[in-house]
Design a protein around this motif. Structure first.
Motif, PDB file in Angstrom:
ATOM      1  N   LEU A   1      23.124   3.986  29.813  1.00  0.00           N
ATOM      2  CA  LEU A   1      22.652   5.257  29.270  1.00  0.00           C
ATOM      3  C   LEU A   1      21.944   5.000  27.950  1.00  0.00           C
ATOM      4  O   LEU A   1      22.500   4.355  27.056  1.00  0.00           O
ATOM      5  CB  LEU A   1      23.827   6.211  29.030  1.00  0.00           C
ATOM      6  N   GLY A   2      20.718   5.510  27.816  1.00  0.00           N
ATOM      7  CA  GLY A   2      19.993   5.329  26.569  1.00  0.00           C
ATOM      8  C   GLY A   2      18.996   6.437  26.345  1.00  0.00           C
ATOM      9  O   GLY A   2      18.448   6.990  27.306  1.00  0.00           O
ATOM     10  N   THR A   3      18.767   6.783  25.097  1.00  0.00           N
ATOM     11  CA  THR A   3      17.855   7.881  24.795  1.00  0.00           C
ATOM     12  C   THR A   3      17.015   7.610  23.561  1.00  0.00           C
ATOM     13  O   THR A   3      17.497   7.043  22.579  1.00  0.00           O
ATOM     14  CB  THR A   3      18.614   9.216  24.627  1.00  0.00           C
ATOM     15  N   GLY A   4      15.755   8.050  23.616  1.00  0.00           N
ATOM     16  CA  GLY A   4      14.877   8.013  22.469  1.00  0.00           C
ATOM     17  C   GLY A   4      14.935   9.275  21.644  1.00  0.00           C
ATOM     18  O   GLY A   4      14.220   9.407  20.653  1.00  0.00           O
ATOM     19  N   HIS A   5      15.765  10.232  22.072  1.00  0.00           N
ATOM     20  CA  HIS A   5      15.944  11.479  21.329  1.00  0.00           C
ATOM     21  C   HIS A   5      17.169  11.349  20.421  1.00  0.00           C
ATOM     22  O   HIS A   5      18.266  11.083  20.894  1.00  0.00           O
ATOM     23  CB  HIS A   5      16.126  12.659  22.281  1.00  0.00           C
ATOM     24  N   PRO A   6      16.982  11.554  19.133  1.00  0.00           N
ATOM     25  CA  PRO A   6      18.094  11.291  18.213  1.00  0.00           C
ATOM     26  C   PRO A   6      19.281  12.234  18.338  1.00  0.00           C
ATOM     27  O   PRO A   6      20.384  11.875  17.964  1.00  0.00           O
ATOM     28  CB  PRO A   6      17.444  11.422  16.828  1.00  0.00           C
ATOM     29  N   SER A   7      19.073  13.430  18.886  1.00  0.00           N
ATOM     30  CA  SER A   7      20.212  14.354  18.931  1.00  0.00           C
ATOM     31  C   SER A   7      20.244  15.237  20.168  1.00  0.00           C
ATOM     32  O   SER A   7      21.309  15.517  20.704  1.00  0.00           O
ATOM     33  CB  SER A   7      20.229  15.243  17.676  1.00  0.00           C
ATOM     34  N   HIS A   8      19.101  15.675  20.661  1.00  0.00           N
ATOM     35  CA  HIS A   8      19.077  16.759  21.636  1.00  0.00           C
ATOM     36  C   HIS A   8      19.738  16.422  22.978  1.00  0.00           C
ATOM     37  O   HIS A   8      20.443  17.260  23.552  1.00  0.00           O
ATOM     38  CB  HIS A   8      17.632  17.197  21.885  1.00  0.00           C
ATOM     39  N   LEU A   9      19.508  15.228  23.507  1.00  0.00           N
ATOM     40  CA  LEU A   9      19.922  14.923  24.876  1.00  0.00           C
ATOM     41  C   LEU A   9      21.167  14.053  24.977  1.00  0.00           C
ATOM     42  O   LEU A   9      21.704  13.875  26.069  1.00  0.00           O
ATOM     43  CB  LEU A   9      18.768  14.248  25.631  1.00  0.00           C
ATOM     44  N   ALA A  10      21.645  13.512  23.870  1.00  0.00           N
ATOM     45  CA  ALA A  10      22.755  12.555  23.930  1.00  0.00           C
ATOM     46  C   ALA A  10      24.015  13.158  24.541  1.00  0.00           C
ATOM     47  O   ALA A  10      24.728  12.493  25.307  1.00  0.00           O
ATOM     48  CB  ALA A  10      23.052  11.994  22.545  1.00  0.00           C
ATOM     49  N   ALA A  11      24.309  14.425  24.228  1.00  0.00           N
ATOM     50  CA  ALA A  11      25.524  15.044  24.775  1.00  0.00           C
ATOM     51  C   ALA A  11      25.441  15.185  26.291  1.00  0.00           C
ATOM     52  O   ALA A  11      26.441  15.037  26.999  1.00  0.00           O
ATOM     53  CB  ALA A  11      25.745  16.402  24.115  1.00  0.00           C
TER      54      ALA A  11
END
Length: 280
Positions: free
Chosen positions: A108-118
């Motif tokens: 699991l990895g994201t380039g969005h700092p906050s919006h999609l992590a949850a």
């Protein structure tokens, strides 16, 4: 609570995850032009075999995302088709179920700092409960992250219990002698560099590559280009992920506004897990 397709469509329209979204037409067209020019910041790690014109990118985005197909429409609000969003979420549920049934490993990895992590963390908890191995390679790995204004010292890490990898800028107080750097805030990035570092770390440790990469931006496109099964969430100004899906490099691309409050994504997460038979 059972979430019906109609419930979800209504939610997407109400929150503006789909329908008339906050991403403006001029933003979309600018990124389509940048993709056609092969601007690395919007390629997300892709190297398309064929040339793409701005109008060809627009036509693809109209089909796969639901933006206004008229090349003469230049300014104002633009759209994401909620039916296309739900169709893609249906396909995501199939991928999650197949991965769970196989007891596969997931990154699991994201380039969005906050919006999609949850949202990713919720999918991760369900996959872990179903017997999947959640991979967290290169945690604390320090590297020079390339930004338009120049390189900055960053590190891969996570703060969620299930381990959604993000890029964090190193704190000015970091001691280069430490085993792990002190971290500042997570940063927004389109780059495939983080997923390449994570996958290289697995190889260095003699570990197998993940069976599924779930992410966005360069995480999805970078993994897909390397031949891994990847699923990506993408906004209407992120043509690369849709191009990757059309080319068979990304298994599923889910069109939605990717910059809203994290709670806006809870109902769609519940819908996918319900459909996959993985509700907790």
């Amino acid at each position: 609570m059972t979430v019906s397709r109609d419930d979800l469509v209504a939610h997407l329209l109400k929150t503006r995850l789909a329908g008339y979204v906050g991403t403006l037409r001029e933003n979309n067209l600018r990124n389509y032009s940048r993709f056609a020019r092969r601007d690395p910041d919007v390629l997300f790690g892709l190297d398309p075999d064929t040339a793409w014109s701005k109008d060809e990118v627009l036509a693809l985005m109209a089909r796969r995302c639901g933006v206004n197909p008229d090349p003469g429409y230049l300014h104002g609000p633009d759209t994401i088709d909620p039916q296309l969003t739900v169709d893609a979420l249906d396909r995501l549920a199939v991928v999650l179920r197949e991965t769970a049934d196989a007891g596969g490993s997931v990154l699991l990895g994201t380039g969005h700092p906050s919006h999609l992590a949850a949202m990713y963390a919720a999918f991760g908890r369900a996959l872990h409960a179903a017997g999947c191995d959640l991979r967290t390679p290169a945690r604390g790995r320090s590297f020079a992250m390339h930004f338009a204004e120049g390189p900055r010292r960053c590190a891969l890490d996570y703060r969620e219990r299930v381990g959604v990898l993000r890029v964090y800028e190193e704190s000015a107080s970091s001691n280069r002698q430490d085993l792990r750097p002190a971290l500042g805030d997570p940063v927004h990035t389109h780059s495939p560099q983080p997923v390449r570092i994570a996958l290289a770390a697995l190889a260095e440790e003699g570990e197998s590559l993940p069976d599924l990469v779930l992410g966005d931006h360069g995480w999805a496109c970078g993994a897909g280009r390397l031949g891994l099964r990847a699923v990506g969430f993408a906004d209407s100004n992120d043509p690369a992920v849709f191009v990757a899906e059309a080319a068979g490099l990304v298994a599923v691309t889910i069109p939605l506004d990717d910059g809203l409050r994290s709670d806006c994504y809870r109902l769609l997460t519940a819908y996918v897990l319900q459909l996959a038979g993985m509700s907790q």
